[in-house]
Design an enzyme around this catalytic site. Structure first.
Site, PDB file in Angstrom:
ATOM      1  N   HIS A   7       0.851  -1.182   0.000  1.00 15.15           N
ATOM      2  CA  HIS A   7       0.000   0.000   0.000  1.00 15.15           C
ATOM      3  C   HIS A   7       0.886   1.232   0.000  1.00 15.15           C
ATOM      4  O   HIS A   7       1.955   1.211   0.612  1.00 15.15           O
ATOM      5  CB  HIS A   7      -0.909   0.012   1.246  1.00 15.15           C
ATOM      6  CG  HIS A   7      -2.070   0.917   1.091  1.00 15.15           C
ATOM      7  ND1 HIS A   7      -1.972   2.270   1.287  1.00 15.15           N
ATOM      8  CD2 HIS A   7      -3.339   0.670   0.702  1.00 15.15           C
ATOM      9  CE1 HIS A   7      -3.149   2.814   1.045  1.00 15.15           C
ATOM     10  NE2 HIS A   7      -3.990   1.875   0.681  1.00 15.15           N
ATOM     11  N   ASP A  26      -8.050  -5.080   0.050  1.00 10.83           N
ATOM     12  CA  ASP A  26      -8.628  -5.899  -1.015  1.00 10.83           C
ATOM     13  C   ASP A  26      -8.226  -7.353  -0.956  1.00 10.83           C
ATOM     14  O   ASP A  26      -8.726  -8.161  -1.730  1.00 10.83           O
ATOM     15  CB  ASP A  26      -8.240  -5.315  -2.376  1.00 10.83           C
ATOM     16  CG  ASP A  26      -9.044  -4.072  -2.662  1.00 10.83           C
ATOM     17  OD1 ASP A  26     -10.200  -4.031  -2.202  1.00 10.83           O
ATOM     18  OD2 ASP A  26      -8.533  -3.163  -3.322  1.00 10.83           O
TER      19      ASP A  26
END
Ligand code: ACO
Length: 428
Positions: free
Chosen positions: A307, A364
């Site tokens: 991320h 996700d």
């Protein structure tokens, strides 16, 4: 005296103001740098650049903190309804009972989309990706409400557009699924709540009713809340950039949907499931796939890992992992994809390559597994993300308009040819 930073270029020293946020994060204000020095800064991918001040969402990537308007994501995911969180993000405070009732009524009133617009769905090919339909149909809404083309109308007029967007996005999403199935569309039923109504439009048929299952609606409510905002990410920044040109809100949100579609952003949820299925079909050799992800000559990346801002853990992933276990347990679903996901997570988390780069499962990694258990097809996963992210995009747009931010227009360092004369075609 407030803090400043000194920048020396050649003989000259410039004093740049420091801006401090309410959580003590700091930024060097370079808004006058070019005018005073002739220099610009360069920061490809905006890894160190703050594009705005914002009071919507706070996150601390090192400590794994995420708060909407000050409220921790863990509390909101546990206790709130998605529309309550939407109100919070858009209007800045938790609604009172009366405010919430009115807000819900407004949204319920606008769930239908214009009959003429339904015709467009019949024209899309069955194989059309639902994100393509979503981006197109959100922008198409502007053609049905020409008065919305001016984003600077009264607060009431802007609120009406906001209610229409929130109300119609589940209808458009469910209809894009029905289009893929070549099934007749199902109209909204306004006695259902927000999540129930979406599931009804997805799964009811003209021949059979949909009865909401609280396990499924609660899981959907939680997932939407977890996706509702994430400060200046790729899609929210896109909404702000497009909106800064004074384009209408429908067009700005549609641009956000397009930005979300990519597999490095919201499209990762679809890519994760496809990756896990590929690994299973390939025999389940995790070491082989981990090595591929580490190989710089190989374009394969471990989808759902890493991320831009979380370098320790993603607090949403923690909540989702637990929710995946709960939902699959309660629904009695046994999913080999969940098993391989857990094994892959364990192997990756113990690998030096992932540890040293701060690569952890993101939001996700597990969301797709829950969506599968709820019966939502893989191609719809990013659409589900868009449904959740809509209030965040609206809140970011509203703040940008309120703060009267100038048009977003970065500069560049030109590296092309210097001036040269045109050469006639027969002399080239
Ligand atoms: N698999 C393998 N290596 C990775 C991964 C990954 N998923 N993610 C990052 N890396 C490596 C990079 O190769 C790079 O290695 P290097 O330093 O040896 O060159 C290092 O980690 C840093 O990666 P960057 O790409 O520079 O990090 P950036 O912040 O630009 O990218 C991103 C973040 C796009 C999320 C990236 O981690 C990625 O591609 N992840 C997979 C896609 C994904 O899951 N996206 C969803 C993000 S969450 C969301 O948007 C909702």
């Amino acid at each position: 005296m407030s803090e400043t930073v000194k920048l020396t270029i050649g003989e000259k020293t410039y004093e740049l103001p420091v801006i401090e946020g309410s959580e003590n994060e700091k930024a060097i204000d370079i808004t006058k740098l070019r005018a005073e020095s002739g220099y610009i800064t360069i920061d490809t991918g905006f890894k160190n650049t703050g594009s705005t001040k914002s009071a919507v969402t706070f996150l601390d990537g090192e400590k794994g903190i995420l708060r909407y308007r000050g409220y921790p994501i863990e509390q909101l995911a546990e206790k709130a309804e998605f529309l309550e969180v939407s109100y919070l993000l858009i209007y800045g405070h938790l609604p009172t009972k009366t405010e919430y009732q009115e807000f819900k009524e407004n949204i319920t009133t606008h769930t239908l989309v214009h009959e003429d617009m339904r015709m467009f769905f019949e024209a899309y090919p069955a194989k059309a990706h639902p994100m393509g339909i979503m981006a197109a149909s959100l922008c198409t809404l502007s053609t049905f409400y020409p008065e919305s083309l001016d984003p600077n109308r009264s607060d009431e007029a802007v609120d009406l557009t906001i209610h229409r967007l929130l109300a119609k996005i589940p209808t458009l999403a469910a209809w894009s699924y029905k289009n893929a199935m070549r099934h007749p569309v199902i109209y909204p039923k306004n006695h259902f709540d927000y999540c129930e109504n979406f599931l009804h439009m997805m799964f009811a048929m003209p021949t059979c009713e949909y009865s909401p299952d609280p396990i499924i609606t609660n899981a959907l409510n939680k997932l939407l809340i977890l996706h509702a905002d994430h400060e200046q990410n790729c899609s929210a920044s896109t909404v702000r950039v497009v909106g800064s040109s004074q384009a209408n809100l429908y067009a700005s949100i549609s641009a956000g949907v397009s930005a979300l579609w990519g597999p490095l952003h919201g499209g990762a949820n679809q890519a994760v499931i496809e990756m896990l299925e590929t690994i299973i079909n390939d025999g389940g050799d995790l070491e082989k796939w981990i090595n591929k992800a580490k190989d710089k000559e190989d374009s394969f990346r471990l989808m759902g890992f890493g991320h831009r801002v979380y370098k320790n853990f993603d607090p949403r992933a923690k909540i989702i992992k637990k929710a995946a276990d709960d939902v699959l347990g309660k629904l009695g679903v046994v999913d080999p994809v969940l098993d391989i996901a857990k094994k892959l997570e364990e192997v990756a988390l113990n690998d030096e390559y992932f540890q040293s780069r701060g690569l952890y499962p993101n939001v996700d990694f597990y969301s797709g597994i829950i969506y599968r258990a709820l019966g939502i097809p893989t191609e719809m996963f990013t659409v589900m993300f868009a449904l959740g992210r809509l209030p965040g995009w609206i809140a970011q747009w509203k703040e940008m308009m309120h703060d009267k931010q100038p048009i977003s227009r970065p500069r560049q360092i030109y590296t092309g040819e210097t001036e040269r004369d045109f050469v006639d075609i027969d002399k080239r």
